[in-house]
Design an enzyme around this catalytic site. Sequence first.
Site, PDB file in Angstrom:
ATOM      1  N   ARG A  46       0.857  -1.202   0.000  1.00  0.00           N
ATOM      2  CA  ARG A  46       0.000   0.000   0.000  1.00  0.00           C
ATOM      3  C   ARG A  46       0.887   1.244   0.000  1.00  0.00           C
ATOM      4  O   ARG A  46       0.606   2.229  -0.673  1.00  0.00           O
ATOM      5  CB  ARG A  46      -0.949   0.005   1.205  1.00  0.00           C
ATOM      6  CG  ARG A  46      -1.692   1.323   1.341  1.00  0.00           C
ATOM      7  CD  ARG A  46      -2.888   1.328   2.295  1.00  0.00           C
ATOM      8  NE  ARG A  46      -2.805   0.424   3.401  1.00  0.00           N
ATOM      9  CZ  ARG A  46      -2.037   0.611   4.494  1.00  0.00           C
ATOM     10  NH1 ARG A  46      -1.280   1.692   4.617  1.00  0.00           N
ATOM     11  NH2 ARG A  46      -2.030  -0.284   5.463  1.00  0.00           N
ATOM     12  N   TYR A  98     -17.267  16.529 -14.329  1.00  0.00           N
ATOM     13  CA  TYR A  98     -17.770  15.145 -14.313  1.00  0.00           C
ATOM     14  C   TYR A  98     -18.792  15.005 -13.169  1.00  0.00           C
ATOM     15  O   TYR A  98     -18.545  15.466 -12.050  1.00  0.00           O
ATOM     16  CB  TYR A  98     -16.589  14.186 -14.132  1.00  0.00           C
ATOM     17  CG  TYR A  98     -17.016  12.773 -13.858  1.00  0.00           C
ATOM     18  CD1 TYR A  98     -17.907  12.111 -14.705  1.00  0.00           C
ATOM     19  CD2 TYR A  98     -16.548  12.086 -12.740  1.00  0.00           C
ATOM     20  CE1 TYR A  98     -18.314  10.815 -14.444  1.00  0.00           C
ATOM     21  CE2 TYR A  98     -16.946  10.785 -12.485  1.00  0.00           C
ATOM     22  CZ  TYR A  98     -17.839  10.156 -13.332  1.00  0.00           C
ATOM     23  OH  TYR A  98     -18.238   8.875 -13.063  1.00  0.00           O
ATOM     24  N   ASP A 170      -8.092  19.097 -13.487  1.00  0.00           N
ATOM     25  CA  ASP A 170      -8.355  17.733 -13.943  1.00  0.00           C
ATOM     26  C   ASP A 170      -8.097  17.726 -15.450  1.00  0.00           C
ATOM     27  O   ASP A 170      -8.849  18.325 -16.227  1.00  0.00           O
ATOM     28  CB  ASP A 170      -9.806  17.357 -13.600  1.00  0.00           C
ATOM     29  CG  ASP A 170     -10.149  15.924 -13.993  1.00  0.00           C
ATOM     30  OD1 ASP A 170      -9.534  15.413 -14.949  1.00  0.00           O
ATOM     31  OD2 ASP A 170     -11.051  15.332 -13.374  1.00  0.00           O
ATOM     32  N   LYS A 195      -9.053   6.647 -18.679  1.00  0.00           N
ATOM     33  CA  LYS A 195      -9.411   7.220 -19.985  1.00  0.00           C
ATOM     34  C   LYS A 195      -8.224   7.141 -20.946  1.00  0.00           C
ATOM     35  O   LYS A 195      -7.757   6.067 -21.240  1.00  0.00           O
ATOM     36  CB  LYS A 195      -9.932   8.645 -19.767  1.00  0.00           C
ATOM     37  CG  LYS A 195     -10.985   8.739 -18.639  1.00  0.00           C
ATOM     38  CD  LYS A 195     -12.241   8.017 -18.983  1.00  0.00           C
ATOM     39  CE  LYS A 195     -13.215   7.700 -17.878  1.00  0.00           C
ATOM     40  NZ  LYS A 195     -13.218   8.339 -16.618  1.00  0.00           N
TER      41      LYS A 195
HETATM   42  O1  P1T Z   1     -14.091   6.881 -13.247  1.00  0.00           O
HETATM   43  P1  P1T Z   1     -12.865   7.336 -12.531  1.00  0.00           P
HETATM   44  O2  P1T Z   1     -11.613   6.684 -12.987  1.00  0.00           O
HETATM   45  O3  P1T Z   1     -13.021   7.296 -11.036  1.00  0.00           O
HETATM   46  O4  P1T Z   1     -12.637   8.879 -12.931  1.00  0.00           O
HETATM   47  C1  P1T Z   1     -13.512   9.896 -12.553  1.00  0.00           C
HETATM   48  C2  P1T Z   1     -13.398  11.044 -13.503  1.00  0.00           C
HETATM   49  C3  P1T Z   1     -12.628  12.148 -13.136  1.00  0.00           C
HETATM   50  N1  P1T Z   1     -12.490  13.220 -13.952  1.00  0.00           N
HETATM   51  C4  P1T Z   1     -13.078  13.255 -15.163  1.00  0.00           C
HETATM   52  C5  P1T Z   1     -12.910  14.457 -16.030  1.00  0.00           C
HETATM   53  C6  P1T Z   1     -13.853  12.170 -15.600  1.00  0.00           C
HETATM   54  O5  P1T Z   1     -14.418  12.242 -16.816  1.00  0.00           O
HETATM   55  C7  P1T Z   1     -14.024  11.040 -14.756  1.00  0.00           C
HETATM   56  C8  P1T Z   1     -14.848   9.870 -15.154  1.00  0.00           C
HETATM   57  N2  P1T Z   1     -15.667  10.099 -16.253  1.00  0.00           N
HETATM   58  C9  P1T Z   1     -16.489   9.174 -16.837  1.00  0.00           C
HETATM   59  C10 P1T Z   1     -16.644   7.924 -16.403  1.00  0.00           C
HETATM   60  C11 P1T Z   1     -17.220   9.670 -18.019  1.00  0.00           C
HETATM   61  O6  P1T Z   1     -17.774   8.863 -18.798  1.00  0.00           O
HETATM   62  O7  P1T Z   1     -17.255  10.894 -18.215  1.00  0.00           O
END
Ligand code: P1T
Length: 378
Positions: A46, A98, A170, A195
């Site tokens: 961890r 988001y 972000d 992503k």
């Molecule tokens: O899903 P996760 O890995 O926890 O990420 C969250 C997140 C954070 N910031 C942005 C700009 C994001 O688009 C996302 C997650 N977004 C999607 C799942 C989506 O389809 O837009």
Amino acid sequence: MQFETRAIHEGQQPDPQTGAVIVPIYLTSTYQQEAIGQHKGYEYSRTGNPTRNALEQSLASIENGKFGLAFASGLAATTTVLSLLKTGDHIVAGDDLYGGTYRLLEKVVNNWGVKTTYIDIDNIPEFETAIQPNTKLIWIETPTNPLLKIIDIVSLANLARKNNIILVVDNTFASPYFQKPLELGADIVVHSTTKYLGGHSDVIGGAVVTSNEQLYTELKFYQNAIGAVPSPFDSWLVLRGIKTLAVRMREHEKNALFLAEFLAKHPKVEKIYYPGLPSHEQHQLAKEQMSGFGGMISLELKGGFAEVERFASRIQLFLLAESLGGVESLLCYPAKMTHGSLPPTERLKRGIKDNLVRLSVGIEHSLDLQADLENALS
Ligand code: P1T
């Protein structure tokens, strides 16, 4: 060294024991100590793991930052950054975000006694007005999810510095290939590595990068104390994705620009959001602070939900799914999917209408994608 070279080599020397060219997946939870307090830099996975370490070095390098931290998801990265705040602190956030980030701020962070004020991303003076004596952090996305608005990072960084506030960007939608917020003055960059960085829709992950040693020390403490770390296998998948980020991003952008130009002229399309089109309100700013416009397009269809439903039922190559940034093209309906956690009034106030759809343009052949869209629209 240039981006493409660093993305392949940084943090990834061949294994000194075997010569293995690829960083091994260190599936170990713990590490033998030679004597009490004597170890080789690893105590417990961890706290640190060699595969995750390689990823963290790679993340820092591609963002032109000094320190990288990897997490189990984008929201785990976000939660860890927001743990810098204490009861009574205040956040100013861009209003196009988001949906999961909005939910975290409103349903979790709010319970810590940390309130957020949301500001129209087009209006920097309003960010200044929203700053209170207890404002500790500004949180923005650019380009935003889902309306692909662009915010001037340099101006916001100057405002944040003047007021001793941490600016977090972000950078998920642009990816570090097209935008480097730390160079523009941001203090912390966050990613959902799920992503573009992962790039193949096969892993959930998150990242934080900073060049500020004090912030890094605090964030590293919270990474270990909270424990939302990625597994060695997940770390390895993201590391592998990063190696091809540059070539994928160039293809995503080429296809997105081609489709945006096609959709902008289509009689069934009411409005299109793509920062690479000269008609986009912040096209000039996008050109200045990004080196490319990315692979995301949003559009409003003529009509309402019925037309969107028909479109979604006819489309074939674009898969109806949440997420983005993978090699395959995806179609998302923000009102009910990614931004379903926003109350309808908040959603509509932010301009996420019932006829809005979002495309994550993949790297299939552009003519096949165009034919699919044409067939679904006509
Ligand atoms: O899903 P996760 O890995 O926890 O990420 C969250 C997140 C954070 N910031 C942005 C700009 C994001 O688009 C996302 C997650 N977004 C999607 C799942 C989506 O389809 O837009």
